[in-house]
Design a protein around this motif. Structure first.
Motif, PDB file in Angstrom:
ATOM      1  N   SER A  64       3.133   5.129  33.734  1.00 54.74           N
ATOM      2  CA  SER A  64       2.808   4.139  34.765  1.00 54.74           C
ATOM      3  C   SER A  64       1.926   3.085  34.113  1.00 54.74           C
ATOM      4  O   SER A  64       2.428   2.140  33.537  1.00 54.74           O
ATOM      5  CB  SER A  64       2.175   4.778  35.992  1.00 54.74           C
ATOM      6  N   LEU A  65       0.627   3.266  34.182  1.00 56.56           N
ATOM      7  CA  LEU A  65      -0.260   2.356  33.469  1.00 56.56           C
ATOM      8  C   LEU A  65      -1.596   3.055  33.260  1.00 56.56           C
ATOM      9  O   LEU A  65      -1.944   3.982  33.980  1.00 56.56           O
ATOM     10  CB  LEU A  65      -0.460   1.057  34.256  1.00 56.56           C
ATOM     11  N   ASP A  66      -2.313   2.607  32.247  1.00 61.03           N
ATOM     12  CA  ASP A  66      -3.693   3.045  32.054  1.00 61.03           C
ATOM     13  C   ASP A  66      -4.580   1.850  32.337  1.00 61.03           C
ATOM     14  O   ASP A  66      -4.179   0.706  32.133  1.00 61.03           O
ATOM     15  CB  ASP A  66      -3.919   3.517  30.617  1.00 61.03           C
ATOM     16  N   PHE A  67      -5.769   2.141  32.782  1.00 59.30           N
ATOM     17  CA  PHE A  67      -6.662   1.061  33.186  1.00 59.30           C
ATOM     18  C   PHE A  67      -8.108   1.460  32.931  1.00 59.30           C
ATOM     19  O   PHE A  67      -8.480   2.616  33.147  1.00 59.30           O
ATOM     20  CB  PHE A  67      -6.457   0.793  34.686  1.00 59.30           C
ATOM     21  N   THR A  68      -8.883   0.527  32.440  1.00 59.65           N
ATOM     22  CA  THR A  68     -10.322   0.764  32.332  1.00 59.65           C
ATOM     23  C   THR A  68     -11.055  -0.569  32.482  1.00 59.65           C
ATOM     24  O   THR A  68     -10.445  -1.642  32.386  1.00 59.65           O
ATOM     25  CB  THR A  68     -10.685   1.441  30.993  1.00 59.65           C
ATOM     26  N   ARG A  69     -12.328  -0.469  32.736  1.00 56.30           N
ATOM     27  CA  ARG A  69     -13.136  -1.672  32.932  1.00 56.30           C
ATOM     28  C   ARG A  69     -14.276  -1.616  31.924  1.00 56.30           C
ATOM     29  O   ARG A  69     -14.868  -0.552  31.738  1.00 56.30           O
ATOM     30  CB  ARG A  69     -13.691  -1.656  34.360  1.00 56.30           C
ATOM     31  N   LEU A  70     -14.566  -2.715  31.274  1.00 56.87           N
ATOM     32  CA  LEU A  70     -15.689  -2.704  30.342  1.00 56.87           C
ATOM     33  C   LEU A  70     -16.461  -4.006  30.426  1.00 56.87           C
ATOM     34  O   LEU A  70     -15.951  -5.017  30.904  1.00 56.87           O
ATOM     35  CB  LEU A  70     -15.212  -2.421  28.914  1.00 56.87           C
ATOM     36  N   ASP A  71     -17.695  -3.928  29.932  1.00 59.51           N
ATOM     37  CA  ASP A  71     -18.555  -5.107  29.954  1.00 59.51           C
ATOM     38  C   ASP A  71     -18.574  -5.716  28.558  1.00 59.51           C
ATOM     39  O   ASP A  71     -18.848  -5.012  27.586  1.00 59.51           O
ATOM     40  CB  ASP A  71     -19.970  -4.695  30.388  1.00 59.51           C
ATOM     41  N   TYR A  72     -18.240  -6.995  28.444  1.00 63.01           N
ATOM     42  CA  TYR A  72     -18.276  -7.648  27.138  1.00 63.01           C
ATOM     43  C   TYR A  72     -19.208  -8.850  27.238  1.00 63.01           C
ATOM     44  O   TYR A  72     -18.869  -9.867  27.846  1.00 63.01           O
ATOM     45  CB  TYR A  72     -16.873  -8.096  26.700  1.00 63.01           C
ATOM     46  N   ASN A  73     -20.409  -8.683  26.669  1.00 64.41           N
ATOM     47  CA  ASN A  73     -21.440  -9.732  26.721  1.00 64.41           C
ATOM     48  C   ASN A  73     -21.616 -10.289  28.128  1.00 64.41           C
ATOM     49  O   ASN A  73     -21.621 -11.508  28.327  1.00 64.41           O
ATOM     50  CB  ASN A  73     -21.092 -10.871  25.748  1.00 64.41           C
ATOM     51  N   GLY A  74     -21.695  -9.399  29.080  1.00 59.03           N
ATOM     52  CA  GLY A  74     -21.953  -9.812  30.459  1.00 59.03           C
ATOM     53  C   GLY A  74     -20.704 -10.169  31.251  1.00 59.03           C
ATOM     54  O   GLY A  74     -20.780 -10.431  32.442  1.00 59.03           O
ATOM     55  N   GLU A  75     -19.565 -10.193  30.573  1.00 58.10           N
ATOM     56  CA  GLU A  75     -18.316 -10.506  31.284  1.00 58.10           C
ATOM     57  C   GLU A  75     -17.552  -9.206  31.552  1.00 58.10           C
ATOM     58  O   GLU A  75     -17.420  -8.364  30.657  1.00 58.10           O
ATOM     59  CB  GLU A  75     -17.446 -11.447  30.442  1.00 58.10           C
ATOM     60  N   THR A  76     -17.076  -9.053  32.771  1.00 63.15           N
ATOM     61  CA  THR A  76     -16.312  -7.850  33.090  1.00 63.15           C
ATOM     62  C   THR A  76     -14.863  -8.032  32.645  1.00 63.15           C
ATOM     63  O   THR A  76     -14.215  -9.004  33.025  1.00 63.15           O
ATOM     64  CB  THR A  76     -16.356  -7.555  34.603  1.00 63.15           C
ATOM     65  N   VAL A  77     -14.426  -7.091  31.824  1.00 68.39           N
ATOM     66  CA  VAL A  77     -13.050  -7.149  31.311  1.00 68.39           C
ATOM     67  C   VAL A  77     -12.265  -5.981  31.912  1.00 68.39           C
ATOM     68  O   VAL A  77     -12.707  -4.836  31.867  1.00 68.39           O
ATOM     69  CB  VAL A  77     -13.036  -7.055  29.763  1.00 68.39           C
ATOM     70  N   TYR A  78     -11.122  -6.306  32.505  1.00 65.98           N
ATOM     71  CA  TYR A  78     -10.224  -5.278  33.035  1.00 65.98           C
ATOM     72  C   TYR A  78      -9.102  -5.105  32.021  1.00 65.98           C
ATOM     73  O   TYR A  78      -8.339  -6.038  31.759  1.00 65.98           O
ATOM     74  CB  TYR A  78      -9.656  -5.699  34.390  1.00 65.98           C
ATOM     75  N   LEU A  79      -9.065  -3.926  31.428  1.00 63.52           N
ATOM     76  CA  LEU A  79      -8.135  -3.670  30.340  1.00 63.52           C
ATOM     77  C   LEU A  79      -7.018  -2.748  30.829  1.00 63.52           C
ATOM     78  O   LEU A  79      -7.278  -1.659  31.334  1.00 63.52           O
ATOM     79  CB  LEU A  79      -8.922  -2.994  29.213  1.00 63.52           C
ATOM     80  N   PHE A  80      -5.786  -3.200  30.683  1.00 66.03           N
ATOM     81  CA  PHE A  80      -4.621  -2.418  31.115  1.00 66.03           C
ATOM     82  C   PHE A  80      -3.749  -2.096  29.904  1.00 66.03           C
ATOM     83  O   PHE A  80      -3.693  -2.877  28.956  1.00 66.03           O
ATOM     84  CB  PHE A  80      -3.744  -3.224  32.084  1.00 66.03           C
ATOM     85  N   THR A  81      -3.048  -0.978  29.964  1.00 63.28           N
ATOM     86  CA  THR A  81      -1.980  -0.756  28.981  1.00 63.28           C
ATOM     87  C   THR A  81      -0.659  -0.633  29.733  1.00 63.28           C
ATOM     88  O   THR A  81      -0.612  -0.234  30.894  1.00 63.28           O
ATOM     89  CB  THR A  81      -2.145   0.538  28.165  1.00 63.28           C
ATOM     90  N   THR A  82       0.390  -0.967  29.027  1.00 59.03           N
ATOM     91  CA  THR A  82       1.726  -0.872  29.615  1.00 59.03           C
ATOM     92  C   THR A  82       2.414   0.388  29.110  1.00 59.03           C
ATOM     93  O   THR A  82       2.059   0.884  28.049  1.00 59.03           O
ATOM     94  CB  THR A  82       2.586  -2.068  29.164  1.00 59.03           C
ATOM     95  N   PRO A  83       3.414   0.873  29.821  1.00 59.87           N
ATOM     96  CA  PRO A  83       4.239   1.935  29.235  1.00 59.87           C
ATOM     97  C   PRO A  83       5.025   1.331  28.064  1.00 59.87           C
ATOM     98  O   PRO A  83       5.467   0.187  28.154  1.00 59.87           O
ATOM     99  CB  PRO A  83       5.189   2.335  30.362  1.00 59.87           C
ATOM    100  N   GLY A  84       5.197   2.082  26.990  1.00 60.37           N
ATOM    101  CA  GLY A  84       5.849   1.523  25.802  1.00 60.37           C
ATOM    102  C   GLY A  84       7.353   1.713  25.772  1.00 60.37           C
ATOM    103  O   GLY A  84       8.060   0.962  25.101  1.00 60.37           O
ATOM    104  N   HIS A  85       7.834   2.728  26.497  1.00 62.98           N
ATOM    105  CA  HIS A  85       9.271   3.026  26.443  1.00 62.98           C
ATOM    106  C   HIS A  85      10.070   1.922  27.113  1.00 62.98           C
ATOM    107  O   HIS A  85       9.684   1.418  28.167  1.00 62.98           O
ATOM    108  CB  HIS A  85       9.551   4.362  27.133  1.00 62.98           C
ATOM    109  N   ARG A  86      11.194   1.582  26.505  1.00 66.41           N
ATOM    110  CA  ARG A  86      12.022   0.509  27.056  1.00 66.41           C
ATOM    111  C   ARG A  86      12.465   0.794  28.499  1.00 66.41           C
ATOM    112  O   ARG A  86      12.711  -0.122  29.278  1.00 66.41           O
ATOM    113  CB  ARG A  86      13.248   0.295  26.169  1.00 66.41           C
ATOM    114  N   ARG A  87      12.550   2.088  28.839  1.00 68.98           N
ATOM    115  CA  ARG A  87      12.926   2.488  30.199  1.00 68.98           C
ATOM    116  C   ARG A  87      12.022   1.823  31.247  1.00 68.98           C
ATOM    117  O   ARG A  87      12.410   1.583  32.367  1.00 68.98           O
ATOM    118  CB  ARG A  87      12.773   4.014  30.271  1.00 68.98           C
ATOM    119  N   PHE A  88      10.773   1.572  30.830  1.00 64.99           N
ATOM    120  CA  PHE A  88       9.788   1.014  31.763  1.00 64.99           C
ATOM    121  C   PHE A  88       9.501  -0.460  31.470  1.00 64.99           C
ATOM    122  O   PHE A  88       8.443  -0.966  31.814  1.00 64.99           O
ATOM    123  CB  PHE A  88       8.487   1.818  31.686  1.00 64.99           C
TER     124      PHE A  88
END
Lengths: 128, 161
Positions: free
Chosen positions: B37-61
């Motif tokens: 499906s997807l992975d998701f995390t949130r992190l702080d980069y020098n005071g800026e909130t970054v929403y980091l997502f990954t995609t499924p890698g298989h071509r099926r998705f």
């Protein structure tokens, strides 16, 4: 007599599910957790592989949302389109049940039959 | 700000996300190591909130690549250096290019193979402006640099807008 395998057993369950819902359910598929199709009975115009992959992604994302929100266990996902509905639910840890229903389908009755079918799918899979 | 980590199957996207956020994801959208499906995390980069997502890698998705690319402000393309540049990598590279967002290519698993960065650039057909950085997500090498370069690119672009 032809020997029944897992695929045939699941297909039989899917046909029963379609029959019990009196035309409300237009198509149905059982999908493995890697997104491949175990068995299906879908309308010709629906791409089986695409439908399975999309169902898995949606259910996986819904699971994730439930977890993030602390909403408890995800029970089912209903996509309510203007022409059709899609209803998705887990059938144990190794399969999901995905159904396409008509726009006017009796959702309560479809859900009830789907729950029954998902238990049956789980039981059949445990045999193999 | 939304950043999406793209890459082919088993390129190490989920591990990259974990290293970048410095924490293990509590729930992964995966089955037997494959993101479905997807992975998701949130992190702080020098005071800026970054929403980091990954995609499924298989071509099926592959339909999820476009879904997740919607609204992204930056991207990271992870290459599996033990495999080299594949058709899927080229396809994803083309998708990212078409979105016009800043991006960085991370040549992952550099602890296992030594894939030439020039070959990566050539294989993907990307300009010299796109940073290509060797990483080892499993050991954390290069992960911070990738994020740093991406944020720099984003800020440079913001300065010219």
């Amino acid at each position: 007599m032809r020997r029944q395998g897992l695929k045939e057993d699941i297909e039989e369950l899917l046909m029963n599910l379609k029959e019990k819902t009196w035309g409300d359910i237009l198509g149905v598929a059982v999908v493995r957790p890697d997104g491949t199709v175990m068995a299906s009975a879908l309308p010709r115009e629906i791409g089986e592989k695409r439908f399975a992959a999309m169902a898995l992604v949606v259910l996986g994302t819904a699971n994730r949302v439930c977890d993030e929100l602390g909403a408890g266990n995800m029970v089912q996902v209903i996509i309510d389109g203007s022409k059709m509905k899609a209803i998705l639910m887990s059938a144990g840890e190794k399969a999901l049940l995905a159904v396409l229903a008509s726009k006017d389908a009796n959702v309560k009755s479809a859900l009830s039959e789907m729950k029954r079918a998902s238990i049956e799918v789980k039981k059949v899979m445990a045999k193999y | 700000m939304k950043i999406v980590v793209f890459g082919a199957l088993n390129a190490g996207k989920t591990t990259f996300l974990e290293r970048a956020s410095k924490k293990e994801l509590s729930v992964k959208g995966s089955y037997e190591g494959m993101t479905t499906s997807l992975d998701f995390t949130r992190l702080d980069y020098n005071g800026e909130t970054v929403y980091l997502f990954t995609t499924p890698g298989h071509r099926r998705f592959d339909f999820m690549w476009e879904v997740l690319a919607n609204g992204m402000r930056g991207a990271i393309l992870l290459i599996d250096s033990t495999v080299g540049i594949t058709e899927v990598d080229r396809e994803i590279g083309g998708l990212i290019e078409s979105k016009g967002v800043p991006y960085v290519v991370a040549v992952n698993k550099s602890d296992l193979a030594n894939l030439s960065l020039d070959m990566v650039r050539e294989g993907l057909g990307i300009s010299a402006k796109v940073p290509v950085i060797p990483t080892s997500a499993i050991y954390g090498n290069g992960v911070d640099e990738v994020l740093h370069r991406l944020m720099e690119l984003k800020n440079e672009r913001r300065g010219t807008e």
